[in-house]
Write a protein that holds these residues in place. Structure first.
Motif, PDB file in Angstrom:
ATOM      1  N   GLU A  18      66.589  73.990  35.644  1.00 31.64           N
ATOM      2  CA  GLU A  18      65.701  75.082  35.288  1.00 31.64           C
ATOM      3  C   GLU A  18      66.112  76.345  36.052  1.00 31.64           C
ATOM      4  N   PRO A  19      65.825  77.517  35.499  1.00 29.94           N
ATOM      5  CA  PRO A  19      66.171  78.756  36.205  1.00 29.94           C
ATOM      6  C   PRO A  19      65.499  78.787  37.568  1.00 29.94           C
ATOM      7  N   SER A  20      66.264  79.145  38.589  1.00 28.68           N
ATOM      8  CA  SER A  20      65.688  79.225  39.933  1.00 28.68           C
ATOM      9  C   SER A  20      64.954  80.546  40.094  1.00 28.68           C
ATOM     10  N   GLY A  21      63.743  80.471  40.614  1.00 27.39           N
ATOM     11  CA  GLY A  21      62.934  81.665  40.771  1.00 27.39           C
ATOM     12  C   GLY A  21      63.161  82.331  42.119  1.00 27.39           C
ATOM     13  N   PHE A  22      62.802  83.595  42.199  1.00 20.55           N
ATOM     14  CA  PHE A  22      62.864  84.342  43.455  1.00 20.55           C
ATOM     15  C   PHE A  22      61.516  85.020  43.637  1.00 20.55           C
ATOM     16  N   THR A  23      60.876  84.768  44.760  1.00 20.53           N
ATOM     17  CA  THR A  23      59.539  85.271  45.023  1.00 20.53           C
ATOM     18  C   THR A  23      59.551  86.161  46.258  1.00 20.53           C
ATOM     19  N   VAL A  24      58.904  87.311  46.154  1.00 23.15           N
ATOM     20  CA  VAL A  24      58.745  88.211  47.292  1.00 23.15           C
ATOM     21  C   VAL A  24      57.313  88.081  47.808  1.00 23.15           C
ATOM     22  N   VAL A  45      45.891  87.302  50.123  1.00 31.49           N
ATOM     23  CA  VAL A  45      45.061  88.124  49.242  1.00 31.49           C
ATOM     24  C   VAL A  45      45.520  88.038  47.796  1.00 31.49           C
ATOM     25  N   LEU A  46      46.745  87.537  47.595  1.00 31.34           N
ATOM     26  CA  LEU A  46      47.256  87.425  46.230  1.00 31.34           C
ATOM     27  C   LEU A  46      48.313  86.331  46.164  1.00 31.34           C
ATOM     28  N   GLU A  47      48.043  85.302  45.378  1.00 34.29           N
ATOM     29  CA  GLU A  47      49.041  84.275  45.123  1.00 34.29           C
ATOM     30  C   GLU A  47      50.190  84.893  44.333  1.00 34.29           C
ATOM     31  N   PRO A  48      51.416  84.365  44.485  1.00 32.18           N
ATOM     32  CA  PRO A  48      52.563  84.930  43.755  1.00 32.18           C
ATOM     33  C   PRO A  48      52.289  85.059  42.264  1.00 32.18           C
ATOM     34  N   THR A  49      52.538  86.242  41.740  1.00 34.09           N
ATOM     35  CA  THR A  49      52.243  86.543  40.344  1.00 34.09           C
ATOM     36  C   THR A  49      53.329  87.447  39.775  1.00 34.09           C
ATOM     37  N   SER A  50      53.474  87.400  38.459  1.00 28.56           N
ATOM     38  CA  SER A  50      54.401  88.315  37.785  1.00 28.56           C
ATOM     39  C   SER A  50      53.666  89.557  37.306  1.00 28.56           C
ATOM     40  N   ARG A  56      54.909  81.904  55.692  1.00 30.04           N
ATOM     41  CA  ARG A  56      55.832  80.775  55.526  1.00 30.04           C
ATOM     42  C   ARG A  56      55.144  79.643  54.764  1.00 30.04           C
ATOM     43  N   GLU A  57      53.888  79.378  55.055  1.00 31.84           N
ATOM     44  CA  GLU A  57      53.143  78.342  54.334  1.00 31.84           C
ATOM     45  C   GLU A  57      53.088  78.657  52.842  1.00 31.84           C
ATOM     46  N   LEU A  58      52.819  79.919  52.510  1.00 35.64           N
ATOM     47  CA  LEU A  58      52.759  80.324  51.109  1.00 35.64           C
ATOM     48  C   LEU A  58      54.127  80.184  50.449  1.00 35.64           C
ATOM     49  N   ALA A  59      55.179  80.590  51.166  1.00 32.48           N
ATOM     50  CA  ALA A  59      56.536  80.462  50.628  1.00 32.48           C
ATOM     51  C   ALA A  59      56.883  79.007  50.358  1.00 32.48           C
ATOM     52  N   LEU A  60      56.515  78.109  51.264  1.00 32.14           N
ATOM     53  CA  LEU A  60      56.817  76.688  51.089  1.00 32.14           C
ATOM     54  C   LEU A  60      56.073  76.108  49.893  1.00 32.14           C
ATOM     55  N   GLN A  61      54.857  76.576  49.647  1.00 35.34           N
ATOM     56  CA  GLN A  61      54.112  76.130  48.463  1.00 35.34           C
ATOM     57  C   GLN A  61      54.869  76.509  47.187  1.00 35.34           C
ATOM     58  N   VAL A  62      55.404  77.730  47.182  1.00 33.91           N
ATOM     59  CA  VAL A  62      56.180  78.198  46.030  1.00 33.91           C
ATOM     60  C   VAL A  62      57.437  77.357  45.866  1.00 33.91           C
ATOM     61  N   LEU A  63      58.145  77.100  46.948  1.00 37.75           N
ATOM     62  CA  LEU A  63      59.404  76.364  46.885  1.00 37.75           C
ATOM     63  C   LEU A  63      59.195  74.903  46.511  1.00 37.75           C
ATOM     64  N   ASP A  64      58.042  74.347  46.865  1.00 37.01           N
ATOM     65  CA  ASP A  64      57.729  72.974  46.479  1.00 37.01           C
ATOM     66  C   ASP A  64      57.614  72.848  44.963  1.00 37.01           C
ATOM     67  N   ARG A  65      57.162  73.924  44.312  1.00 37.20           N
ATOM     68  CA  ARG A  65      57.020  73.906  42.859  1.00 37.20           C
ATOM     69  C   ARG A  65      58.325  74.245  42.145  1.00 37.20           C
ATOM     70  N   ASP A  66      59.267  74.836  42.858  1.00 34.11           N
ATOM     71  CA  ASP A  66      60.550  75.234  42.281  1.00 34.11           C
ATOM     72  C   ASP A  66      61.660  74.721  43.189  1.00 34.11           C
ATOM     73  N   GLY A  67      62.245  73.605  42.795  1.00 34.52           N
ATOM     74  CA  GLY A  67      63.213  72.933  43.648  1.00 34.52           C
ATOM     75  C   GLY A  67      64.473  73.713  43.948  1.00 34.52           C
ATOM     76  N   SER A  68      64.756  74.776  43.182  1.00 36.12           N
ATOM     77  CA  SER A  68      65.971  75.558  43.437  1.00 36.12           C
ATOM     78  C   SER A  68      65.652  77.035  43.672  1.00 36.12           C
ATOM     79  N   GLY A  69      64.381  77.364  43.876  1.00 39.14           N
ATOM     80  CA  GLY A  69      63.982  78.753  44.081  1.00 39.14           C
ATOM     81  C   GLY A  69      64.213  79.222  45.506  1.00 39.14           C
TER      82      GLY A  69
END
Length: 246
Positions: free
Chosen positions: A59-65, A115-120, A148-161
């Motif tokens: 799947e396409p790997s995501g990038f989150t800021v 204050v805001l979960e990662p969103t597009s 870092r906790e929030l980033a890890l939550q995102v990465l857990d959902r995207d194995g190559s993000g």
């Protein structure tokens, strides 16, 4: 790139069929059967279990800021707040062009909070920035841990993000995670634990005058990038964010 555990995304190769989670790789299956010369009595190509190939997909790997914003009292000056918001808006414009997801963590007082979960929906991020209120102490350590906790939550959902944690602060940290600890000493000790192979750090220092030693050292310890923002000219700010010299 890691194989999609759900069998979704584009095919990158094929292999001998296992569970067909990624579907049949039809072309490779036909090729394998033809190569092995397996046909029935009528001369028609026969595709049996031994020839069956399945698609391996990624799947396409995501990038989150993740914006990690200092909302303490020391950021209350017009110049410092303008620098932080200007930097965030510039990064937000880049995220829009590249179709990235963006989240936000704010730290002040005794703790940090999402204050805001990662969103597009980047308009939500703009509204959060516009509504940012300033006050209380500076729990920088809590902000870094929460991000870092929030980033890890995102990465857990995207194995190559991957994730970028962009920290906007003047570096005047004065609230430790552990009561009684020296704030700077605690930050230096915890910095190596923030490092992760799929998390990058960008420290944007809004302090006036000379660059702050604390933020510069944290950037070095986490393998991140450090920028001391020029609060005087928006043009200089953009140059700094682009890595240009003024």
């Amino acid at each position: 790139m890691e194989e999609s555990p759900r069998g979704r995304g584009r095919q990158v190769r094929s292999r001998k069929a296992r569970d067909l989670k990624g579907g049949i790789a039809l072309r490779d299956t036909i090729y394998r059967a033809a190569l092995e010369g397996i046909s029935d009595a009528a001369g028609k190509l026969h595709i049996g279990p031994e020839s069956l190939r399945e698609a391996v997909r990624v799947e396409p790997s995501g990038f989150t800021v993740i914006f990690t914003v200092d909302a303490s009292d020391s950021m209350g000056s017009v110049e410092r707040l303008a620098a932080a918001k200007g930097a965030a808006l510039y990064l937000l414009s880049q995220a829009y062009v590249r179709r990235l997801k963006v989240g936000m963590v704010v730290f002040r007082g005794e703790s940090a909070y999402t204050v805001l979960e990662p969103t597009s929906s980047l308009s939500l991020v703009r509204r959060q920035l516009a509504a940012l209120s300033i006050g209380e102490a500076t729990p920088l350590a809590a902000g870094l841990v929460k991000s870092r906790e929030l980033a890890l939550q995102v990465l857990d959902r995207d194995g190559s993000g991957t994730a970028l944690i962009a920290v906007l602060t003047d570096g005047e940290a004065n609230v430790p995670l552990t009561r009684g600890r020296m704030t700077h000493e605690e930050l230096y000790e915890m910095a190596p634990s923030l490092v992760h192979p799929r998390i990058r750090y960008l420290f944007l220092d809004t302090s006036p005058g000379e660059p702050g030693a604390l933020i510069r050292r944290l950037a070095a310890q986490t393998g991140g990038r450090y920028l001391h923002l020029n609060t005087g000219e928006s043009g200089d700010l953009i140059k700094a964010l682009k890595g240009q010299k003024g």
